[in-house]
Design a protein around this motif. Sequence first.
Motif, PDB file in Angstrom:
ATOM      1  N   VAL A  38      10.282  19.197 -33.636  1.00 34.05           N
ATOM      2  CA  VAL A  38       8.911  19.084 -33.862  1.00 34.05           C
ATOM      3  C   VAL A  38       8.956  19.867 -35.492  1.00 34.05           C
ATOM      4  O   VAL A  38       9.268  20.824 -35.715  1.00 34.05           O
ATOM      5  N   HIS A  39       8.354  18.787 -36.089  1.00 33.28           N
ATOM      6  CA  HIS A  39       8.320  19.285 -37.651  1.00 33.28           C
ATOM      7  C   HIS A  39       6.765  19.525 -37.897  1.00 33.28           C
ATOM      8  O   HIS A  39       6.102  18.895 -37.459  1.00 33.28           O
ATOM      9  N   LYS A  57       0.058  20.375 -39.045  1.00 29.87           N
ATOM     10  CA  LYS A  57       0.066  18.997 -38.077  1.00 29.87           C
ATOM     11  C   LYS A  57       1.678  18.992 -37.876  1.00 29.87           C
ATOM     12  O   LYS A  57       2.574  19.984 -38.466  1.00 29.87           O
ATOM     13  N   GLU A  58       1.679  18.439 -36.753  1.00 26.99           N
ATOM     14  CA  GLU A  58       2.967  18.392 -36.057  1.00 26.99           C
ATOM     15  C   GLU A  58       3.581  16.663 -35.736  1.00 26.99           C
ATOM     16  O   GLU A  58       2.709  16.039 -35.254  1.00 26.99           O
ATOM     17  N   VAL A  59       4.846  16.872 -35.902  1.00 30.50           N
ATOM     18  CA  VAL A  59       5.287  15.296 -36.120  1.00 30.50           C
ATOM     19  C   VAL A  59       6.618  15.652 -35.171  1.00 30.50           C
ATOM     20  O   VAL A  59       7.443  16.501 -35.369  1.00 30.50           O
ATOM     21  N   THR A  60       6.822  14.814 -33.841  1.00 32.78           N
ATOM     22  CA  THR A  60       8.061  15.147 -33.283  1.00 32.78           C
ATOM     23  C   THR A  60       8.825  13.774 -33.297  1.00 32.78           C
ATOM     24  O   THR A  60       8.443  12.797 -33.128  1.00 32.78           O
ATOM     25  N   ILE A 109       9.619   8.414 -35.103  1.00 27.63           N
ATOM     26  CA  ILE A 109       8.564   9.412 -34.660  1.00 27.63           C
ATOM     27  C   ILE A 109       8.113   9.084 -33.337  1.00 27.63           C
ATOM     28  O   ILE A 109       7.675   7.826 -33.220  1.00 27.63           O
ATOM     29  N   VAL A 110       8.222  10.015 -32.508  1.00 27.14           N
ATOM     30  CA  VAL A 110       7.802   9.366 -31.012  1.00 27.14           C
ATOM     31  C   VAL A 110       6.451  10.218 -30.915  1.00 27.14           C
ATOM     32  O   VAL A 110       5.696   9.593 -29.977  1.00 27.14           O
TER      33      VAL A 110
END
Length: 168
Positions: A45-46, A36-39, A26-27
Amino acid sequence: IDGPDLMLNMRAQAEKFGAEMIDDDIVSVNLTGTIKEVTDSEGTVHRAKTVIIATGSGYRKLGLPKEEELSGRGVSWCATCDGFFFRDRDIVVVGGGDTAMEEATFLTRFASSVTIVHRRSTLRASKVMQNRAFTNDKITFAFDSEIAEIKDTNGMLSGVVLRDTFTG
């Protein structure tokens, strides 16, 4: 249940309740707001209402002969998991960082003695963690040393041979 089996069971339980697992680096994360956003490393982007970040704990093996063979037979990588197996024994912890100091201090609950083997003459651990280790009567240090060999008797760890990092 331990190690890989525990992780598989936790994963299966989480997936049963609808969790999506992302096995990637995860960056970036944005944990503000309702969504929430996780890239990940590929730029995907999740988005989710809830994010559980499980960074895990990685151990580094020494790469010595017999290390794998003696796993569970005196060689361990998790003090909190296995410490009670070593009650009233002399234990060796390798490392000079916070994790090594924390594990060594924890192991004094069970051990007769704990020797911290570190390849340098000074520790990398924070001053707080160093002080905890230095003031614990059960902990001694083998500075400028590394484990050269793991000894076994009848398939059980029986000792280690240290090598001075300066003189060999």
